[in-house]
Design an enzyme around this catalytic site. Sequence first.
Site, PDB file in Angstrom:
ATOM      1  N   SER A  47     -21.211 -13.990 -35.427  1.00 54.74           N
ATOM      2  CA  SER A  47     -22.066 -12.902 -35.398  1.00 54.74           C
ATOM      3  C   SER A  47     -23.372 -12.880 -34.790  1.00 54.74           C
ATOM      4  O   SER A  47     -23.879 -12.119 -35.019  1.00 54.74           O
ATOM      5  CB  SER A  47     -22.051 -12.191 -36.796  1.00 54.74           C
ATOM      6  OG  SER A  47     -22.837 -13.307 -37.641  1.00 54.74           O
ATOM      7  N   CYS A  48     -23.882 -14.069 -34.056  1.00 53.88           N
ATOM      8  CA  CYS A  48     -25.183 -14.259 -33.684  1.00 53.88           C
ATOM      9  C   CYS A  48     -25.565 -13.403 -32.672  1.00 53.88           C
ATOM     10  O   CYS A  48     -26.828 -13.242 -32.347  1.00 53.88           O
ATOM     11  CB  CYS A  48     -25.440 -15.752 -33.388  1.00 53.88           C
ATOM     12  SG  CYS A  48     -24.610 -16.089 -31.841  1.00 53.88           S
TER      13      CYS A  48
END
Length: 267
Positions: A110-111
């Site tokens: 999810s970066c």
Amino acid sequence: MNRATIDLPVRRLGLADPGDEALTRSIAVEAPVSVEVGGIAYAVMMATPADLEDYALGFALGEGLVETPDQIGRVDVHPIEGGWALRIWLPPERNAIALDRARKRVSESSCGLCGIENIEEVLRPLPAVTARIATDRGAIAAALAALPDHQPLGRATGAVHAAAFCSPAGDIRLAREDVGRHNALDKLIGALARAGLDPATGFVLLSARCSYELVEKTVRAGCPMLVTISAPTSLAAERAAAAGLTLVALARHDAALIVSDPHGMIA
């Protein structure tokens, strides 16, 4: 079934205040969510597995897999061993886009950067923000004051981010929560689309650090203004200015910083 929290037995350890005791604490669920598009494994995100239908739509819009909500045929959500499967079904022409994008992805998280192959992709030009709203400092203060009432998961766990959509007057219209700040915003964007609320008609408030990915998601959603309770990164400030996004950071009850307001929207 509650997908958002679980009860965990813990023991209070007295430090400044004496008194140890056994407690049960609600904690936020963080689980792998496998995103499949047209039967193709596309990403694995760590997320709170609630409002996943909203997340699917916001994710697809943010990734550019669809341009409008009606281009999604169906979304299926299934519990699987160790996590959740989120299956997004698209028409053939959009599936081709998803397949091409999936081939380029190297690893997933999810970066917001994993899977992007080069710096040029990170810094590709954003669409210009064309929407305008008339708002003021009172609206920002009102939205900040109201945000805790829209954070039930945050109150229960103290471990999640919130993303809220606010009217120009500061009324919170919709809010979503997740352990990931990117996920919370994706959920909000998806919820707005499903509710038929145009992001161009208000502003987004985030209980998170203002990273460049959040600026980009806000811009791509067509929203003219982003308010965050924490500071921006340098790239977030640069990208907001380049796209014409009004950006307000370090928003607290007593003050806030206008990082970018190219159109003078804040009175």
